[in-house]
Design a protein around this motif. Structure first.
Motif, PDB file in Angstrom:
ATOM      1  N   UNK A   1      -5.321 -55.778 -35.310  1.00 12.97           N
ATOM      2  CA  UNK A   1      -4.398 -53.889 -35.196  1.00 12.97           C
ATOM      3  C   UNK A   1      -2.853 -53.709 -34.545  1.00 12.97           C
ATOM      4  N   UNK A   2      -3.333 -53.481 -33.042  1.00 14.18           N
ATOM      5  CA  UNK A   2      -2.261 -53.306 -32.590  1.00 14.18           C
ATOM      6  C   UNK A   2      -1.209 -54.179 -32.214  1.00 14.18           C
ATOM      7  N   UNK A   3      -1.285 -55.158 -31.764  1.00 16.51           N
ATOM      8  CA  UNK A   3      -0.215 -56.407 -31.325  1.00 16.51           C
ATOM      9  C   UNK A   3      -0.049 -56.983 -33.127  1.00 16.51           C
ATOM     10  N   UNK A   4       0.004 -56.504 -34.059  1.00 22.70           N
ATOM     11  CA  UNK A   4       0.701 -56.863 -35.134  1.00 22.70           C
ATOM     12  C   UNK A   4       1.901 -56.182 -34.958  1.00 22.70           C
ATOM     13  N   UNK A   5       3.464 -57.387 -35.553  1.00 25.31           N
ATOM     14  CA  UNK A   5       4.122 -56.305 -35.902  1.00 25.31           C
ATOM     15  C   UNK A   5       4.623 -56.179 -37.311  1.00 25.31           C
ATOM     16  N   UNK A   6       4.996 -54.338 -37.540  1.00 27.09           N
ATOM     17  CA  UNK A   6       4.500 -53.720 -38.891  1.00 27.09           C
ATOM     18  C   UNK A   6       6.232 -53.371 -39.259  1.00 27.09           C
ATOM     19  N   UNK A   7       6.442 -52.546 -40.137  1.00 20.11           N
ATOM     20  CA  UNK A   7       7.314 -51.738 -41.237  1.00 20.11           C
ATOM     21  C   UNK A   7       7.076 -50.783 -40.447  1.00 20.11           C
ATOM     22  N   UNK A   8       6.278 -50.246 -40.584  1.00 17.11           N
ATOM     23  CA  UNK A   8       5.381 -48.779 -40.135  1.00 17.11           C
ATOM     24  C   UNK A   8       5.243 -48.318 -39.110  1.00 17.11           C
ATOM     25  N   UNK A   9       6.151 -47.192 -38.401  1.00 18.63           N
ATOM     26  CA  UNK A   9       6.256 -47.179 -36.868  1.00 18.63           C
ATOM     27  C   UNK A   9       5.066 -46.458 -36.847  1.00 18.63           C
ATOM     28  N   UNK A  10       4.698 -46.788 -35.463  1.00 18.99           N
ATOM     29  CA  UNK A  10       3.055 -46.306 -35.187  1.00 18.99           C
ATOM     30  C   UNK A  10       3.014 -45.009 -34.093  1.00 18.99           C
TER      31      UNK A  10
ATOM     32  N   UNK B   1      -2.068 -42.717 -32.276  1.00 19.93           N
ATOM     33  CA  UNK B   1      -2.665 -43.216 -32.234  1.00 19.93           C
ATOM     34  C   UNK B   1      -3.188 -45.042 -31.556  1.00 19.93           C
ATOM     35  N   UNK B   2      -1.686 -44.987 -31.054  1.00 20.08           N
ATOM     36  CA  UNK B   2      -1.806 -46.789 -30.194  1.00 20.08           C
ATOM     37  C   UNK B   2      -3.256 -46.255 -28.782  1.00 20.08           C
ATOM     38  N   UNK B   3      -2.800 -44.832 -28.438  1.00 22.76           N
ATOM     39  CA  UNK B   3      -3.548 -45.154 -27.419  1.00 22.76           C
ATOM     40  C   UNK B   3      -5.294 -44.947 -27.545  1.00 22.76           C
ATOM     41  N   UNK B   4      -5.462 -44.496 -28.534  1.00 22.86           N
ATOM     42  CA  UNK B   4      -6.733 -43.832 -28.776  1.00 22.86           C
ATOM     43  C   UNK B   4      -7.877 -45.323 -29.182  1.00 22.86           C
ATOM     44  N   UNK B   5      -6.753 -46.422 -30.358  1.00 23.65           N
ATOM     45  CA  UNK B   5      -6.942 -47.196 -30.804  1.00 23.65           C
ATOM     46  C   UNK B   5      -7.043 -48.337 -28.808  1.00 23.65           C
ATOM     47  N   UNK B   6      -6.207 -48.619 -28.153  1.00 25.86           N
ATOM     48  CA  UNK B   6      -6.906 -48.940 -26.886  1.00 25.86           C
ATOM     49  C   UNK B   6      -8.010 -48.045 -26.468  1.00 25.86           C
ATOM     50  N   UNK B   7      -8.035 -47.286 -26.385  1.00 27.77           N
ATOM     51  CA  UNK B   7      -9.716 -47.250 -25.809  1.00 27.77           C
ATOM     52  C   UNK B   7     -10.267 -46.786 -26.510  1.00 27.77           C
ATOM     53  N   UNK B   8     -10.495 -47.197 -28.041  1.00 32.96           N
ATOM     54  CA  UNK B   8     -11.598 -47.822 -28.384  1.00 32.96           C
ATOM     55  C   UNK B   8     -12.088 -48.616 -28.196  1.00 32.96           C
ATOM     56  N   UNK B   9     -11.100 -50.024 -28.978  1.00 33.61           N
ATOM     57  CA  UNK B   9     -11.651 -51.280 -28.004  1.00 33.61           C
ATOM     58  C   UNK B   9     -11.437 -50.988 -26.528  1.00 33.61           C
ATOM     59  N   UNK B  10     -11.688 -50.194 -26.110  1.00 29.29           N
ATOM     60  CA  UNK B  10     -12.439 -50.543 -24.319  1.00 29.29           C
ATOM     61  C   UNK B  10     -13.333 -50.321 -24.514  1.00 29.29           C
ATOM     62  N   UNK B  11     -13.775 -49.088 -25.107  1.00 28.03           N
ATOM     63  CA  UNK B  11     -15.527 -48.771 -25.442  1.00 28.03           C
ATOM     64  C   UNK B  11     -15.963 -49.624 -25.938  1.00 28.03           C
TER      65      UNK B  11
ATOM     66  N   UNK C   1       4.299 -56.875 -30.789  1.00 30.00           N
ATOM     67  CA  UNK C   1       4.383 -55.461 -31.308  1.00 30.00           C
ATOM     68  C   UNK C   1       5.435 -54.725 -29.404  1.00 30.00           C
ATOM     69  N   UNK C   2       4.180 -55.877 -29.583  1.00 28.52           N
ATOM     70  CA  UNK C   2       5.353 -55.517 -27.354  1.00 28.52           C
ATOM     71  C   UNK C   2       6.145 -55.832 -26.967  1.00 28.52           C
ATOM     72  N   UNK C   3       5.821 -57.473 -27.335  1.00 31.37           N
ATOM     73  CA  UNK C   3       6.886 -58.540 -26.980  1.00 31.37           C
ATOM     74  C   UNK C   3       8.085 -58.071 -27.346  1.00 31.37           C
ATOM     75  N   UNK C   4       8.446 -57.587 -28.213  1.00 26.33           N
ATOM     76  CA  UNK C   4       9.948 -56.985 -28.750  1.00 26.33           C
ATOM     77  C   UNK C   4       9.916 -55.586 -28.076  1.00 26.33           C
ATOM     78  N   UNK C   5       9.181 -55.083 -27.523  1.00 25.12           N
ATOM     79  CA  UNK C   5      10.122 -54.388 -27.120  1.00 25.12           C
ATOM     80  C   UNK C   5      11.610 -53.845 -26.360  1.00 25.12           C
ATOM     81  N   UNK C   6      11.945 -53.060 -26.040  1.00 24.53           N
ATOM     82  CA  UNK C   6      13.437 -52.873 -25.214  1.00 24.53           C
ATOM     83  C   UNK C   6      13.017 -53.828 -23.442  1.00 24.53           C
ATOM     84  N   UNK C   7      14.057 -54.038 -22.939  1.00 21.78           N
ATOM     85  CA  UNK C   7      13.574 -54.423 -21.052  1.00 21.78           C
ATOM     86  C   UNK C   7      13.188 -52.992 -20.559  1.00 21.78           C
ATOM     87  N   UNK C   8      14.450 -52.502 -21.045  1.00 15.43           N
ATOM     88  CA  UNK C   8      13.836 -50.790 -19.906  1.00 15.43           C
ATOM     89  C   UNK C   8      12.647 -50.179 -20.494  1.00 15.43           C
ATOM     90  N   UNK C   9      11.957 -50.556 -21.665  1.00 12.18           N
ATOM     91  CA  UNK C   9      10.750 -50.378 -21.457  1.00 12.18           C
ATOM     92  C   UNK C   9       9.476 -51.338 -20.376  1.00 12.18           C
TER      93      UNK C   9
END
Ligand code: TMP
Length: 205
Positions: A52-61, A65-75, A154-162
Protein backbone atom coordinates in the motif's frame (compact mmCIF):
# COMPACT_ATOMS: atom_id res chain seq x y z
CA UNK A 1 17.50 -9.70 24.88
CA UNK A 2 19.95 -12.44 23.95
CA UNK A 3 20.26 -11.86 20.19
CA UNK A 4 21.69 -8.83 18.40
CA UNK A 5 19.67 -6.44 16.28
CA UNK A 6 21.41 -5.04 13.18
CA UNK A 7 19.83 -2.54 10.80
CA UNK A 8 21.07 -1.35 7.41
CA UNK A 9 20.09 2.06 6.07
CA UNK A 10 20.77 4.36 3.14
CA UNK A 11 19.20 6.28 0.31
CA UNK A 12 17.92 4.31 -2.71
CA UNK A 13 20.63 2.83 -4.94
CA UNK A 14 23.42 2.64 -2.30
CA UNK A 15 23.67 -1.16 -2.55
CA UNK A 16 21.61 -2.07 0.50
CA UNK A 17 20.26 -5.38 -0.82
CA UNK A 18 23.68 -6.63 -1.93
CA UNK A 19 25.21 -5.80 1.43
CA UNK A 20 22.33 -7.17 3.50
CA UNK A 21 22.80 -10.46 1.63
CA UNK A 22 26.55 -10.26 2.30
CA UNK A 23 26.05 -9.67 6.06
CA UNK A 24 23.57 -12.54 6.24
CA UNK A 25 26.04 -14.94 4.61
CA UNK A 26 28.92 -13.64 6.76
CA UNK A 27 26.97 -14.35 9.96
CA UNK A 28 25.73 -17.73 8.71
CA UNK A 29 29.29 -18.78 7.94
CA UNK A 30 30.19 -17.98 11.54
CA UNK A 31 27.25 -20.18 12.59
CA UNK A 32 25.34 -17.29 14.13
CA UNK A 33 21.57 -17.94 14.20
CA UNK A 34 20.36 -15.08 12.02
CA UNK A 35 17.16 -14.04 10.28
CA UNK A 36 17.04 -11.43 7.53
CA UNK A 37 13.98 -9.24 7.27
CA UNK A 38 12.94 -5.79 6.06
CA UNK A 39 10.82 -2.73 6.68
CA UNK A 40 8.22 -1.78 5.85
CA UNK A 41 7.28 -5.45 5.78
CA UNK A 42 8.62 -8.64 7.29
CA UNK A 43 5.26 -10.31 8.06
CA UNK A 44 2.33 -11.04 5.71
CA UNK A 45 0.27 -8.20 7.24
CA UNK A 46 3.19 -5.74 7.22
CA UNK A 47 4.06 -6.73 3.64
CA UNK A 48 0.48 -5.80 2.65
CA UNK A 49 1.03 -2.41 4.28
CA UNK A 50 4.34 -2.15 2.36
CA UNK A 51 2.51 -2.70 -0.93
CA UNK A 52 0.00 0.00 0.00
CA UNK A 53 2.79 2.40 0.97
CA UNK A 54 5.06 1.84 -2.04
CA UNK A 55 2.51 1.60 -4.84
CA UNK A 56 2.39 4.70 -7.04
CA UNK A 57 -1.15 6.08 -7.14
CA UNK A 58 -3.05 9.12 -8.38
CA UNK A 59 -4.52 9.96 -4.96
CA UNK A 60 -2.08 12.11 -2.95
CA UNK A 61 -1.15 10.28 0.25
CA UNK A 62 -1.39 12.32 3.42
CA UNK A 63 2.01 12.53 5.19
CA UNK A 64 0.54 11.65 8.58
CA UNK A 65 -1.30 8.63 7.12
CA UNK A 66 2.01 7.48 5.61
CA UNK A 67 3.83 7.94 8.91
CA UNK A 68 1.20 6.02 10.90
CA UNK A 69 1.21 3.15 8.42
CA UNK A 70 5.01 2.90 8.71
CA UNK A 71 4.66 2.50 12.47
CA UNK A 72 1.65 0.17 12.13
CA UNK A 73 3.78 -2.13 9.96
CA UNK A 74 6.69 -1.76 12.41
CA UNK A 75 4.58 -2.66 15.44
CA UNK A 76 3.37 -5.85 13.77
CA UNK A 77 6.88 -6.75 12.60
CA UNK A 78 8.49 -5.98 15.92
CA UNK A 79 6.04 -7.91 18.05
CA UNK A 80 5.58 -10.96 15.86
CA UNK A 81 9.03 -11.38 14.30
CA UNK A 82 11.85 -9.22 15.69
CA UNK A 83 11.28 -9.44 19.45
CA UNK A 84 10.50 -13.19 19.50
CA UNK A 85 13.66 -13.87 17.46
CA UNK A 86 15.85 -11.72 19.73
CA UNK A 87 14.34 -13.44 22.77
CA UNK A 88 15.20 -16.84 21.28
CA UNK A 89 18.80 -15.60 21.01
CA UNK A 90 18.74 -15.13 17.24
CA UNK A 91 20.35 -12.23 15.44
CA UNK A 92 17.98 -10.05 13.45
CA UNK A 93 19.27 -8.34 10.33
CA UNK A 94 16.76 -5.75 9.15
CA UNK A 95 16.86 -3.83 5.86
CA UNK A 96 15.75 -0.39 7.20
CA UNK A 97 14.13 0.47 10.51
CA UNK A 98 13.15 3.66 12.38
CA UNK A 99 16.12 5.73 11.22
CA UNK A 100 14.40 5.52 7.82
CA UNK A 101 11.26 7.06 9.30
CA UNK A 102 13.23 9.99 10.70
CA UNK A 103 14.95 10.35 7.32
CA UNK A 104 12.00 9.88 4.92
CA UNK A 105 8.91 10.99 6.87
CA UNK A 106 10.86 13.47 9.03
CA UNK A 107 13.45 15.13 6.81
CA UNK A 108 11.91 14.05 3.49
CA UNK A 109 8.25 14.85 4.11
CA UNK A 110 8.74 17.40 6.88
CA UNK A 111 6.82 15.57 9.64
CA UNK A 112 7.67 16.64 13.19
CA UNK A 113 10.66 14.79 14.63
CA UNK A 114 9.05 15.00 18.08
CA UNK A 115 5.92 13.26 16.80
CA UNK A 116 8.09 10.55 15.24
CA UNK A 117 10.05 10.18 18.49
CA UNK A 118 6.75 9.78 20.39
CA UNK A 119 5.55 7.06 18.02
CA UNK A 120 8.96 5.39 18.29
CA UNK A 121 8.64 5.35 22.09
CA UNK A 122 5.11 3.88 21.93
CA UNK A 123 5.97 1.18 19.41
CA UNK A 124 9.53 0.27 20.46
CA UNK A 125 9.36 0.85 24.21
CA UNK A 126 13.06 1.66 24.30
CA UNK A 127 14.27 -1.01 21.89
CA UNK A 128 17.05 0.25 19.60
CA UNK A 129 19.28 -1.63 17.17
CA UNK A 130 22.65 -2.80 18.55
CA UNK A 131 24.27 -1.72 15.29
CA UNK A 132 23.05 0.47 12.42
CA UNK A 133 25.11 0.52 9.25
CA UNK A 134 24.43 3.60 7.12
CA UNK A 135 25.60 3.12 3.55
CA UNK A 136 26.39 6.54 2.17
CA UNK A 137 26.63 7.56 -1.46
CA UNK A 138 26.08 10.65 -3.57
CA UNK A 139 22.32 10.87 -4.13
CA UNK A 140 22.66 11.44 -7.89
CA UNK A 141 24.61 8.22 -8.35
CA UNK A 142 22.13 6.21 -6.27
CA UNK A 143 19.15 7.55 -8.18
CA UNK A 144 20.78 6.85 -11.56
CA UNK A 145 21.13 3.21 -10.51
CA UNK A 146 17.51 3.03 -9.35
CA UNK A 147 16.21 4.57 -12.57
CA UNK A 148 18.02 1.91 -14.59
CA UNK A 149 16.12 -0.82 -12.72
CA UNK A 150 12.82 0.17 -14.35
CA UNK A 151 9.43 1.16 -12.91
CA UNK A 152 9.77 3.54 -9.94
CA UNK A 153 7.70 3.17 -6.76
CA UNK A 154 6.03 6.03 -4.85
CA UNK A 155 9.24 6.86 -2.93
CA UNK A 156 11.67 6.36 -5.80
CA UNK A 157 9.72 8.88 -7.87
CA UNK A 158 10.42 11.71 -5.41
CA UNK A 159 12.55 14.67 -6.49
CA UNK A 160 16.31 14.94 -5.96
CA UNK A 161 15.86 17.54 -3.17
CA UNK A 162 13.82 14.98 -1.18
CA UNK A 163 16.67 12.43 -1.29
CA UNK A 164 19.24 15.09 -0.41
CA UNK A 165 17.24 15.82 2.76
CA UNK A 166 17.02 12.07 3.47
CA UNK A 167 20.78 11.64 3.12
CA UNK A 168 21.49 14.63 5.36
CA UNK A 169 19.11 13.25 7.98
CA UNK A 170 21.00 9.91 8.05
CA UNK A 171 24.26 11.80 8.55
CA UNK A 172 22.73 13.94 11.32
CA UNK A 173 21.27 10.91 13.08
CA UNK A 174 24.65 9.20 13.10
CA UNK A 175 26.10 12.14 14.96
CA UNK A 176 23.27 11.79 17.52
CA UNK A 177 23.70 8.05 18.09
CA UNK A 178 27.45 7.42 17.62
CA UNK A 179 27.32 4.34 19.87
CA UNK A 180 25.21 2.35 17.40
CA UNK A 181 25.23 4.19 14.03
CA UNK A 182 28.20 3.88 11.68
CA UNK A 183 28.74 5.26 8.21
CA UNK A 184 30.18 3.15 5.43
CA UNK A 185 31.33 4.92 2.27
CA UNK A 186 29.36 3.08 -0.42
CA UNK A 187 31.21 4.83 -3.25
CA UNK A 188 34.21 2.54 -2.66
CA UNK A 189 34.68 -0.72 -4.60
CA UNK A 190 32.43 -3.43 -3.16
CA UNK A 191 35.35 -5.34 -1.53
CA UNK A 192 36.26 -2.25 0.48
CA UNK A 193 32.65 -1.57 1.46
CA UNK A 194 32.43 -5.17 2.69
CA UNK A 195 35.77 -4.95 4.50
CA UNK A 196 34.39 -1.93 6.42
CA UNK A 197 31.16 -3.80 7.15
CA UNK A 198 33.10 -6.80 8.52
CA UNK A 199 35.00 -4.51 10.91
CA UNK A 200 31.68 -3.25 12.27
CA UNK A 201 30.24 -6.75 12.62
CA UNK A 202 33.32 -7.95 14.47
CA UNK A 203 32.55 -5.44 17.23
CA UNK A 204 29.41 -7.47 17.97
CA UNK A 205 30.81 -10.98 17.61
P1 TMP B 1 13.35 -0.41 -0.04
O1 TMP B 1 13.13 -1.49 0.97
O2 TMP B 1 13.43 -0.88 -1.42
O3 TMP B 1 14.45 0.50 0.34
O4 TMP B 1 12.00 0.46 -0.08
C1 TMP B 1 11.37 0.90 1.04
C2 TMP B 1 10.96 2.35 0.83
O5 TMP B 1 10.22 2.76 1.98
C3 TMP B 1 12.14 3.28 0.69
O6 TMP B 1 11.88 4.20 -0.35
C4 TMP B 1 12.16 4.04 2.00
C5 TMP B 1 10.74 3.97 2.49
N1 TMP B 1 10.61 3.97 3.95
C6 TMP B 1 10.12 5.10 4.57
O7 TMP B 1 9.78 6.08 3.90
N2 TMP B 1 10.00 5.09 5.93
C7 TMP B 1 10.34 4.02 6.70
O8 TMP B 1 10.21 4.06 7.93
C8 TMP B 1 10.85 2.85 6.03
C9 TMP B 1 11.22 1.64 6.84
C10 TMP B 1 10.98 2.87 4.66
Amino acid sequence: MKGKFITVEGVEGVGKSTNVAFIYEFLRQREMPVIATREPGGTPFAEELRNILLRSRDEPVDDCAELLLMFAARSQHLNTVILPALQRGEWVLCDRFTDATFAYQGAGRGMSLDVIANLEAIVQQGLQPDLTIVLDLDVDIGLQRVRKRGQLDRFESQQLAFFKRVRKSYLDRMANAPERCFLVDASQPLELVQRDIIKLLERLL
